[in-house]
Design a protein around this motif. Structure first.
Motif, mmCIF file in Angstrom:
data_model
loop_
_atom_site.group_PDB
_atom_site.id
_atom_site.type_symbol
_atom_site.label_atom_id
_atom_site.label_comp_id
_atom_site.label_asym_id
_atom_site.label_seq_id
_atom_site.Cartn_x
_atom_site.Cartn_y
_atom_site.Cartn_z
ATOM 1 N N LYS A 96 0.854 -1.195 0.000
ATOM 2 C CA LYS A 96 0.000 0.000 0.000
ATOM 3 C C LYS A 96 0.889 1.245 0.000
ATOM 4 O O LYS A 96 1.653 1.460 0.937
ATOM 5 C CB LYS A 96 -0.914 -0.011 1.223
ATOM 6 N N LEU A 97 0.742 2.050 -1.085
ATOM 7 C CA LEU A 97 1.552 3.255 -1.230
ATOM 8 C C LEU A 97 0.716 4.505 -1.545
ATOM 9 O O LEU A 97 1.192 5.420 -2.214
ATOM 10 C CB LEU A 97 2.602 3.080 -2.331
ATOM 11 N N PRO A 98 -0.530 4.607 -1.059
ATOM 12 C CA PRO A 98 -1.311 5.810 -1.357
ATOM 13 C C PRO A 98 -0.592 7.076 -0.890
ATOM 14 O O PRO A 98 -0.097 7.139 0.233
ATOM 15 C CB PRO A 98 -2.606 5.598 -0.560
ATOM 16 N N LEU A 112 5.267 -4.515 -8.513
ATOM 17 C CA LEU A 112 4.218 -3.894 -7.706
ATOM 18 C C LEU A 112 2.839 -4.417 -8.135
ATOM 19 O O LEU A 112 1.854 -3.701 -8.135
ATOM 20 C CB LEU A 112 4.259 -2.371 -7.815
ATOM 21 N N ARG A 113 2.793 -5.683 -8.478
ATOM 22 C CA ARG A 113 1.527 -6.273 -8.903
ATOM 23 C C ARG A 113 0.490 -6.160 -7.782
ATOM 24 O O ARG A 113 0.789 -6.440 -6.629
ATOM 25 C CB ARG A 113 1.746 -7.739 -9.296
ATOM 26 N N VAL A 114 -0.707 -5.708 -8.137
ATOM 27 C CA VAL A 114 -1.847 -5.547 -7.219
ATOM 28 C C VAL A 114 -1.548 -4.530 -6.103
ATOM 29 O O VAL A 114 -2.228 -4.500 -5.084
ATOM 30 C CB VAL A 114 -2.297 -6.897 -6.614
ATOM 31 N N ALA A 115 -0.512 -3.709 -6.276
ATOM 32 C CA ALA A 115 -0.203 -2.683 -5.271
ATOM 33 C C ALA A 115 -1.181 -1.520 -5.388
ATOM 34 O O ALA A 115 -1.771 -1.291 -6.443
ATOM 35 C CB ALA A 115 1.232 -2.183 -5.450
ATOM 36 N N ASN A 116 -1.351 -0.794 -4.298
ATOM 37 C CA ASN A 116 -2.226 0.380 -4.283
ATOM 38 C C ASN A 116 -1.373 1.643 -4.220
ATOM 39 O O ASN A 116 -0.749 1.930 -3.199
ATOM 40 C CB ASN A 116 -3.163 0.323 -3.078
ATOM 41 N N LEU A 117 -1.344 2.379 -5.327
ATOM 42 C CA LEU A 117 -0.556 3.618 -5.404
ATOM 43 C C LEU A 117 -1.461 4.833 -5.571
ATOM 44 O O LEU A 117 -1.054 5.850 -6.112
ATOM 45 C CB LEU A 117 0.428 3.550 -6.568
ATOM 46 N N ASN A 136 -3.512 -0.341 -8.557
ATOM 47 C CA ASN A 136 -4.389 0.829 -8.521
ATOM 48 C C ASN A 136 -3.537 2.087 -8.695
ATOM 49 O O ASN A 136 -2.816 2.486 -7.775
ATOM 50 C CB ASN A 136 -5.156 0.886 -7.204
ATOM 51 N N LEU A 137 -3.632 2.695 -9.875
ATOM 52 C CA LEU A 137 -2.867 3.903 -10.191
ATOM 53 C C LEU A 137 -3.799 5.103 -10.339
ATOM 54 O O LEU A 137 -3.447 6.096 -10.970
ATOM 55 C CB LEU A 137 -2.063 3.694 -11.472
#
Length: 301
Positions: A96-98, A112-117, A136-137
């Motif tokens: 998680k990188l929001p 970063l597969r399936v990562a939340n940015l 999520n980009l």
């Protein structure tokens, strides 16, 4: 705190290191799984090949830090400062990188597969060969980022800023890019089969040799775009602006060209839909065009 002291505390079972100051510390290859490093000062620290799986680095300062090949799957980097950080080869699956600050960072070959940015700043970042499948980009700033050979299949890019982005040889199959602003973008050799580019701004974009089979380009603006040798078989180009575009040797077989504006487009050697398809009966072509299938003269239809 000295790194040796930190590791001793970790061995003794401590996991809470919130706010710790390890500015410039050498943590190469350390194992700190599931630790709390929220608000930690790790500026310029060396965390290369460290194991930080499921660790929380929310709000941490990591600018100029070396996180190359770090293992941080399912970790948290919410609003962390990773400006100019080195994350090449990093493993951040499902992290998680929001709101993370990643401008100028190096994420080449990172996973970063399936990562939340969501809302992260990746302006000018090096994202060559990065794996962002199903990530999520949304709302991400990718302006002037290098996504050459990046994999984004299944990613969400709603509201993302893509000004000046380099998508050359990127895998963008099936992406929803409706209405995005990609004016002047480099999409040379990009894989865009089945992508939704309806209403997109692709003025002067480079789509040379791009794969756009069955892509939706309805109402898109491709004035002055380079589509030399592009694969547009079965693409929907209805009401698309292609004036002054270069479609030399492009393959438009089975493409929909209803209402398409092809004024002053270069189409030497282009393959157009066969006349009996009636799919380009309302297209406007102002120049004589020769195709491999048949000659199509001025003012088609």
């Amino acid at each position: 705190m000295e790194v040796s002291h930190l590791l001793k505390l970790y061995e003794d079972g401590q996991r809470d290191f919130a706010g710790i100051d390890l500015n410039g510390g050498d943590l190469r290859g350390v194992t700190l799984i599931g630790v709390n490093l929220t608000g930690a000062n790790l500026r310029g620290a060396n965390l290369s090949r460290a194991f930080l799986t499921k660790s929380d680095l929310t709000g941490a300062c990591l600018n100029w830090a070396d996180l190359s090949f770090v293992k941080l799957s399912e970790g948290k980097l919410v609003e962390a400062d990773l400006t100019k950080a080195n994350l090449s080869g990093a493993f951040l699956v499902k992290s998680k990188l929001p709101g993370a600050k990643l401008s100028g960072a190096n994420l080449s070959s990172a996973n970063l597969r399936v990562a939340n940015l969501w809302g992260a700043n990746l302006c000018g970042a090096n994202l060559q060969r990065i794996n962002l499948r199903e990530a999520n980009l949304s709302g991400v700033n990718l302006s002037w980022a290098n996504l050459c050979e990046a994999r984004l299949t299944g990613a969400k890019l709603y509201g993302a800023s893509l000004n000046g982005v380099n998508f050359s040889r990127a895998f963008l199959k099936g992406l929803d890019l409706a209405g995005v602003d990609l004016e002047g973008a480099n999409l040379n050799n990009a894989k865009l089969s089945g992508a939704n580019l309806e209403g997109a701004n692709l003025v002067a974009a480079d789509l040379g040799e791009a794969t756009l089979r069955r892509a939706n380009l309805k109402g898109a603006d491709l004035r002055g775009a380079n589509l030399t040798r592009a694969s547009l078989e079965g693409a929907d180009l209805s009401w698309t602006m292609l004036s002054k575009a270069n479609l030399s040797e492009a393959n438009l077989s089975e493409a929909k060209l209803v209402g398409t504006n092809l004024e002053d487009a270069q189409m030497n050697g282009a393959v157009l839909p066969s006349e009996n398809q009636n799919s380009y009966s309302q297209a406007t072509v102002s120049a004589s065009v020769t195709t491999f299938e048949q000659p199509v003269r001025a003012m088609v239809g």
